[in-house]
Design an enzyme around this catalytic site. Structure first.
Site, mmCIF file in Angstrom:
data_model
loop_
_atom_site.group_PDB
_atom_site.id
_atom_site.type_symbol
_atom_site.label_atom_id
_atom_site.label_comp_id
_atom_site.label_asym_id
_atom_site.label_seq_id
_atom_site.Cartn_x
_atom_site.Cartn_y
_atom_site.Cartn_z
ATOM 1 N N CYS A 80 -33.082 -54.572 -23.770
ATOM 2 C CA CYS A 80 -32.455 -54.018 -22.563
ATOM 3 C C CYS A 80 -32.394 -52.502 -22.671
ATOM 4 O O CYS A 80 -31.920 -51.969 -23.672
ATOM 5 C CB CYS A 80 -31.039 -54.575 -22.420
ATOM 6 S SG CYS A 80 -30.117 -53.788 -21.098
ATOM 7 N N CYS A 88 -24.279 -49.226 -23.147
ATOM 8 C CA CYS A 88 -23.539 -50.404 -22.668
ATOM 9 C C CYS A 88 -22.897 -51.167 -23.833
ATOM 10 O O CYS A 88 -23.556 -51.478 -24.828
ATOM 11 C CB CYS A 88 -24.486 -51.325 -21.904
ATOM 12 S SG CYS A 88 -23.723 -52.884 -21.471
ATOM 13 N N CYS A 91 -23.513 -55.919 -24.966
ATOM 14 C CA CYS A 91 -24.246 -56.633 -26.019
ATOM 15 C C CYS A 91 -24.241 -55.762 -27.270
ATOM 16 O O CYS A 91 -24.763 -54.656 -27.240
ATOM 17 C CB CYS A 91 -25.708 -56.819 -25.636
ATOM 18 S SG CYS A 91 -25.963 -57.749 -24.140
ATOM 19 N N GLN A 235 -17.651 -72.219 -18.830
ATOM 20 C CA GLN A 235 -18.606 -71.665 -19.805
ATOM 21 C C GLN A 235 -19.658 -70.826 -19.083
ATOM 22 O O GLN A 235 -20.155 -71.239 -18.040
ATOM 23 C CB GLN A 235 -19.286 -72.799 -20.581
ATOM 24 C CG GLN A 235 -18.361 -73.486 -21.566
ATOM 25 C CD GLN A 235 -17.927 -72.586 -22.700
ATOM 26 O OE1 GLN A 235 -18.567 -71.582 -23.013
ATOM 27 N NE2 GLN A 235 -16.804 -72.927 -23.313
ATOM 28 N N GLU A 288 -2.953 -78.536 -19.391
ATOM 29 C CA GLU A 288 -3.496 -77.223 -19.028
ATOM 30 C C GLU A 288 -2.361 -76.380 -18.436
ATOM 31 O O GLU A 288 -1.566 -76.888 -17.646
ATOM 32 C CB GLU A 288 -4.640 -77.417 -18.007
ATOM 33 C CG GLU A 288 -5.078 -76.182 -17.276
ATOM 34 C CD GLU A 288 -5.615 -75.069 -18.170
ATOM 35 O OE1 GLU A 288 -6.376 -75.339 -19.119
ATOM 36 O OE2 GLU A 288 -5.250 -73.903 -17.918
ATOM 37 N N CYS A 382 -13.780 -70.624 -29.758
ATOM 38 C CA CYS A 382 -14.591 -69.447 -29.454
ATOM 39 C C CYS A 382 -14.344 -68.355 -30.477
ATOM 40 O O CYS A 382 -15.056 -67.345 -30.472
ATOM 41 C CB CYS A 382 -14.331 -68.943 -28.033
ATOM 42 S SG CYS A 382 -12.610 -68.617 -27.707
HETATM 43 C C1 LIG Z 1 -11.293 -72.073 -23.705
HETATM 44 S S1 LIG Z 1 -10.616 -72.634 -22.175
HETATM 45 C C2 LIG Z 1 -11.135 -74.318 -22.231
HETATM 46 C C3 LIG Z 1 -11.108 -75.050 -20.930
HETATM 47 C C4 LIG Z 1 -11.808 -76.419 -20.909
HETATM 48 N N1 LIG Z 1 -11.561 -77.212 -22.083
HETATM 49 C C5 LIG Z 1 -13.313 -76.255 -20.666
HETATM 50 O O1 LIG Z 1 -14.086 -76.438 -21.615
HETATM 51 O O2 LIG Z 1 -13.705 -75.926 -19.550
HETATM 52 C C6 LIG Z 1 -8.931 -72.688 -22.609
HETATM 53 C C7 LIG Z 1 -8.010 -73.199 -21.513
HETATM 54 O O3 LIG Z 1 -6.685 -73.257 -22.047
HETATM 55 C C8 LIG Z 1 -5.765 -72.812 -21.064
HETATM 56 N N2 LIG Z 1 -4.601 -72.357 -21.836
HETATM 57 C C9 LIG Z 1 -4.387 -71.173 -22.451
HETATM 58 N N3 LIG Z 1 -3.243 -71.198 -23.148
HETATM 59 C C10 LIG Z 1 -2.703 -72.438 -22.973
HETATM 60 C C11 LIG Z 1 -1.529 -73.087 -23.446
HETATM 61 N N4 LIG Z 1 -0.696 -72.463 -24.259
HETATM 62 N N5 LIG Z 1 -1.309 -74.362 -23.082
HETATM 63 C C12 LIG Z 1 -2.181 -75.006 -22.248
HETATM 64 N N6 LIG Z 1 -3.305 -74.446 -21.777
HETATM 65 C C13 LIG Z 1 -3.563 -73.179 -22.134
HETATM 66 C C14 LIG Z 1 -6.505 -71.766 -20.282
HETATM 67 O O4 LIG Z 1 -5.957 -71.624 -18.982
HETATM 68 C C15 LIG Z 1 -7.931 -72.334 -20.271
HETATM 69 O O5 LIG Z 1 -8.137 -73.160 -19.150
#
Ligand SMILES: C[S@@+](CC[C@H](N)C(=O)[O-])C[C@H]1O[C@@H](n2cnc3c(N)ncnc32)[C@H](O)[C@@H]1O
Length: 426
Positions: A80, A88, A91, A235, A288, A382
């Site tokens: 890039c 930038c 990356c 994702q 969630e 992650c």
């Molecule tokens: C990495 S994302 C994963 C979402 C889902 N598993 C997916 O793969 O699409 C983490 C999720 O956890 C939620 N989150 C963050 N802190 C949290 C908490 N303390 N309790 C419940 N959910 C939480 C966020 O809003 C987000 O939707």
């Protein structure tokens, strides 16, 4: 201020040998016994660096490479034109051949698990699709400068660098309509290309309600559609949802009749596939905290009467303290809302999915999850450091690391997604 160990101050230039690789995508060198982290380098290289700053308590120096004296065989010209030191910041690994990026990321996952969890495991970072790196994002968020031009932030700076195209965007993400026009009054503009339907462009701030998109995922012979806020969590790699769902299902091996807890469930990606796999004889409880994601999860799981969405924070619902955060306001926000476990969380589960944000689940949640007595836990991470810390907590609570797969879901950056399997120890 000069570093007491080396006498080096910001602006000083020295030659160093990069001998290691640190979590965060930085080369590690030593100068007079002091650790020097250098961006845009590769282990094995000899480079001339300029010291940028001294780390806290003088524990290390941060530097930038100003000349590569002996390049690594893995060094490539950045594909890039906007990438590179002082350019930038999106990356940080474009100067490294993409297959070697994966080797370095695998080393980070392995090293974090060894250092923070005392667990030695072989790790391979698997490419998604061709693994080429370009055209691997369905979502890009641009910053907008005072003149209304959209661009990406310069590495380690608040400066915005207007660009004409992001190499990582899938064809059609950031084409005409995003970077070829001005965004007066906006602070950012995001472009989202869902797997079904048209691209959505989201300037911020906006008075409009966030539109939703529909994401279709086929995995393990099943297909599900998910409504998700265009600005909500999904994702970014187009192949990640399928790969992650298949890995989680492969690790957990759900059986008809199983009760599964899907913690940090988002809009119900894992919950939908699990609800189908456990059949109406089983049950899936998706937890969630984001109200909008919960409302979408309820809609996405509507067809499954054996799926329940529980809105709330995982730690609050288990009745465990929220993780400590710095600052008085943050401390107040960290106080548990409840000190008792919610009746919506069962005492026992057969399987658990944990997919927490970057900070990880933490000791309280790991202990509470372990007390459910599940035969298997799939942990989607992650951040490999958070995974490694939680691996140690889960082990103390009776769960052994039984499998690890890692995916190059963010090519050209140091980020890596790791999915770990934990099994209850007899
Ligand atoms: C990495 S994302 C994963 C979402 C889902 N598993 C997916 O793969 O699409 C983490 C999720 O956890 C939620 N989150 C963050 N802190 C949290 C908490 N303390 N309790 C419940 N959910 C939480 C966020 O809003 C987000 O939707």
């Amino acid at each position: 201020m000069a570093d007491p160990r080396t006498g080096l101050a910001a602006g000083a230039e020295v030659e160093v040998e990069v001998t290691g690789w640190a979590h965060g995508g930085l080369g590690v060198a030593r100068h007079d016994g002091q650790v020097v982290f250098v961006a845009h380098t590769i282990p094995g290289e000899r480079v001339r660096v300029r010291i940028r700053e001294l780390g806290p308590q003088g524990r290390y120096l941060r530097a930038e490479a100003i000349e590569v004296l002996a390049p690594s065989p893995h060094r490539v010209p950045a594909p890039c034109p906007w990438a590179g030191p002082g350019r930038c910041g999106g990356c940080d690994l474009q100067h490294i051949a993409v297959d070697h990026q994966r080797v370095l990321k695998a080393g980070v996952v392995r090293e974090q698990l060894a250092r923070l969890a005392g667990t030695e495991v072989e790790v391979t970072v698997e490419p998604l699709g061709s693994g080429a790196g370009a055209a691997s994002r369905t979502r890009i968020e641009y910053a907008v400068d005072a003149a209304g031009r959209a661009g990406l932030r310069r590495s380690r700076s608040h400066d915005i660098m207007p660009i004409d195209e992001c190499l990582l965007g899938m064809p059609g993400v950031d084409g005409p309509g995003v970077l070829d026009r001005g965004w007066p009054g906006a602070t950012s503009v995001a472009a989202v290309l869902p797997s079904t339907g048209a691209r959505v462009i989201l300037p911020e701030p906006t008075a409009l309600r966030t539109p939703t998109v529909t994401e279709r995922v086929t995995a393990a012979g099943m297909t599900h559609d998910f409504t998700v806020a265009a600005s909500g969590f999904w994702q970014i790699h187009p192949l990640a949802p399928t790969a992650f769902v298949e890995t989680v299902l492969g690790f957990l091996d759900p059986q008809p009749g199983d009760r599964v807890l899907d913690l940090y469930a988002g809009v119900g990606l894992f919950a939908a596939f699990l609800a189908e796999a456990v059949t109406p004889l089983g049950q899936v409880i998706a937890v969630e905290s984001d109200p909008q994601a919960c409302s979408h999860a309820k809609g996405n799981l509507r067809a499954y009467r054996n799926a329940l969405v529980v809105p709330g924070r995982v730690d609050d619902l288990f009745g465990v303290p929220r993780p400590k955060r710095r600052g008085a306001a943050a401390q107040r926000a960290s106080r548990p809302r409840r000190s008792v476990r919610s009746g919506l969380i069962p005492d026992r589960a057969d399987l658990v999915v944990l997919d927490p944000p970057r900070s990880g689940a933490g000791p309280g949640v790991c202990r509470a999850v372990a007390s459910l007595g599940a035969r298997r836990i799939a942990y989607v991470a992650c951040d490999p450091a958070a995974l490694a810390r939680d691996t140690a907590y889960l082990r103390e609570a009776g769960y052994a690391l039984a499998g690890v797969r890692a995916f190059d879901a963010f090519p050209m950056t140091h980020h890596v997604e790791t999915i770990a399997l934990f099994a209850r120890q007899p």
